[in-house]
Design a protein around this motif. Structure first.
Motif, PDB file in Angstrom:
ATOM      1  N   ARG A   1     -17.326-116.767  29.208  1.00  0.00           N
ATOM      2  CA  ARG A   1     -18.573-116.184  28.697  1.00  0.00           C
ATOM      3  C   ARG A   1     -19.748-116.822  29.434  1.00  0.00           C
ATOM      4  NH1 ARG A   1     -20.461-115.996  22.367  1.00  0.00           N
ATOM      5  NH2 ARG A   1     -19.259-114.049  22.424  1.00  0.00           N
ATOM      6  N   GLY A   2     -20.747-115.989  29.746  1.00  0.00           N
ATOM      7  CA  GLY A   2     -22.040-116.516  30.174  1.00  0.00           C
ATOM      8  C   GLY A   2     -22.252-116.677  31.670  1.00  0.00           C
ATOM      9  N   PHE A   3     -21.270-116.268  32.484  1.00  0.00           N
ATOM     10  CA  PHE A   3     -21.435-116.437  33.932  1.00  0.00           C
ATOM     11  C   PHE A   3     -20.548-115.431  34.661  1.00  0.00           C
ATOM     12  CE2 PHE A   3     -17.956-119.033  32.625  1.00  0.00           C
ATOM     13  CZ  PHE A   3     -17.053-119.055  33.667  1.00  0.00           C
TER      14      PHE A   3
ATOM     15  N   ALA B   1     -18.515-111.958  33.454  1.00  0.00           N
ATOM     16  CA  ALA B   1     -17.891-112.158  32.144  1.00  0.00           C
ATOM     17  C   ALA B   1     -18.842-111.745  31.028  1.00  0.00           C
ATOM     18  CB  ALA B   1     -17.479-113.622  31.971  1.00  0.00           C
ATOM     19  N   GLY B   2     -20.145-111.991  31.223  1.00  0.00           N
ATOM     20  CA  GLY B   2     -21.121-111.604  30.215  1.00  0.00           C
ATOM     21  C   GLY B   2     -20.765-112.172  28.856  1.00  0.00           C
TER      22      GLY B   2
ATOM     23  N   ASN C   1     -23.860-118.665  37.793  1.00  0.00           N
ATOM     24  CA  ASN C   1     -24.455-118.652  36.459  1.00  0.00           C
ATOM     25  C   ASN C   1     -25.217-117.345  36.221  1.00  0.00           C
ATOM     26  OD1 ASN C   1     -25.051-119.634  33.950  1.00  0.00           O
ATOM     27  ND2 ASN C   1     -26.457-121.235  34.640  1.00  0.00           N
ATOM     28  N   LEU C   2     -25.373-116.992  34.949  1.00  0.00           N
ATOM     29  CA  LEU C   2     -26.208-115.862  34.545  1.00  0.00           C
ATOM     30  C   LEU C   2     -27.435-116.401  33.804  1.00  0.00           C
ATOM     31  CD1 LEU C   2     -23.537-113.377  33.116  1.00  0.00           C
ATOM     32  CD2 LEU C   2     -25.004-112.952  35.108  1.00  0.00           C
TER      33      LEU C   2
ATOM     34  N   THR D   1     -24.447-109.867  28.355  1.00  0.00           N
ATOM     35  CA  THR D   1     -24.348-108.525  28.899  1.00  0.00           C
ATOM     36  C   THR D   1     -22.906-108.012  28.801  1.00  0.00           C
ATOM     37  OG1 THR D   1     -24.977-107.190  30.818  1.00  0.00           O
ATOM     38  CG2 THR D   1     -23.851-109.262  31.273  1.00  0.00           C
ATOM     39  N   THR D   2     -22.719-106.717  28.986  1.00  0.00           N
ATOM     40  CA  THR D   2     -21.382-106.121  28.964  1.00  0.00           C
ATOM     41  C   THR D   2     -20.593-106.596  30.181  1.00  0.00           C
ATOM     42  OG1 THR D   2     -22.349-104.177  27.932  1.00  0.00           O
ATOM     43  CG2 THR D   2     -20.125-103.940  28.843  1.00  0.00           C
ATOM     44  N   PRO D   3     -19.340-107.027  29.970  1.00  0.00           N
ATOM     45  CA  PRO D   3     -18.530-107.464  31.112  1.00  0.00           C
ATOM     46  C   PRO D   3     -18.343-106.333  32.124  1.00  0.00           C
ATOM     47  CG  PRO D   3     -17.482-108.108  29.049  1.00  0.00           C
ATOM     48  CD  PRO D   3     -18.622-107.202  28.690  1.00  0.00           C
TER      49      PRO D   3
END
Length: 285
Positions: free
Chosen positions: A68-70, A103-104, A128-129, A136-138
């Motif tokens: 999750r998160g990147f 991955a969002g 990173n995001l 966000t949607t994967p």
């Protein structure tokens, strides 16, 4: 060797070597970013190289695991890796192919070798995001080798353009928030090339074959097989190789945000990490 470098040329600020590591179900690899020596090159959180022709080093693969998160970027040089996720996606990464996975808000996937012997060689990069995009949607960009343009911007230099632009060639990876550059650059002996990288992007050169030099006003620094050179700010990167070599040239827009990471989760705060673990354990990915 002469270089025409302007004052804007990027120089190498430090050179680091990777460290042996193990991930997944025991895949042996070298971790270059994401170590005590080099924690990150914002927005890049991790860079691994896996290279072995010993099946025991890679056959166990990377069984089901969450993110999750990147974003994760897998680039295969040799061998085949089968990818599956909990959204019903499946794909086969073969030599020269790339998978750019966002991955969002959360995905659970596996990456398993689809071969029993022979050379398995490639890289995984974590990007990173920003906070605004972490949930966000994967999405997946699965890019076959033949979709990646190979261009010759200078004599004796071949660039596979994965993301970003070289002359008229634009990489197939688009729509990524950090506006990345990802080039696989091969040099014949004595070749040189001045690569242009967007102003303000943070970047690095990772040499995976031979050796090369990065020239700037204060002289040239050489980077050899297995070494990563962190680049200063600037416009272009003056690369040359006396004996030939091959490297990744990667850059992206830094986020400048706090990073809270725990294993496969990268968020901005500790509370968001706790939430990520809870969501995963509750089957909400």
């Amino acid at each position: 060797m002469s270089h025409n470098t302007s004052s804007a040329s990027r120089r190498i600020t430090r050179v680091v070597r990777g460290m042996p590591a193990s991930d997944g179900a025991g895949v042996r690899l070298t971790r270059i970013i994401g170590t005590p020596e080099l924690d990150a090159v914002d927005p890049f959180l991790m860079l691994d190289e896996f290279r072995s022709d010993q099946a025991d080093d890679y056959l166990a693969g990377f069984p089901e695991h969450p993110h999750r998160g990147f974003e994760t970027v897998t680039y295969m040089l040799a061998g085949r890796m089968r990818h599956r996720d909990n959204q019903g996606n499946s794909g086969l990464l073969g030599p020269g192919s790339v998978q750019w996975m966002t991955a969002g808000r959360g995905i659970v996937h596996s990456e398993m070798p689809e071969q029993a012997d022979g050379l398995m060689w490639g890289f995984q990069l974590w990007v990173n995001l920003p906070a605004a995009e972490k949930m966000t949607t994967p999405r997946y960009l699965d890019i076959a080798a033949e979709r990646i343009a190979a261009v010759t911007p200078a004599p004796g230099v071949t660039v596979r353009v994965i993301a970003g632009r070289v002359d008229d060639a634009e990489g197939p990876v688009r729509g990524v928030v950090t506006d990345p550059v990802y080039f696989d650059v091969a040099f014949e002996p004595g070749a040189q090339w001045c690569a242009s990288v967007p102003d303000g992007h943070a970047g690095f050169v990772y040499v995976f074959d031979g050796a090369m030099e990065v020239a700037a006003d204060d002289g040239a620094r050489s980077v050899s097989r297995g070494e990563l050179g962190v680049l200063s700010d600037g416009a272009d990167v003056a690369l040359a190789s006396r004996g030939g070599g091959r490297c990744l040239l990667v850059a992206g827009r830094p986020l400048g945000e706090p990073v809270a990471r725990h294993g496969p989760f990268v968020m901005n705060t500790r509370d968001e990490l706790i939430q990520a673990v809870e969501d995963y354990q509750a089957g909400r990915f």
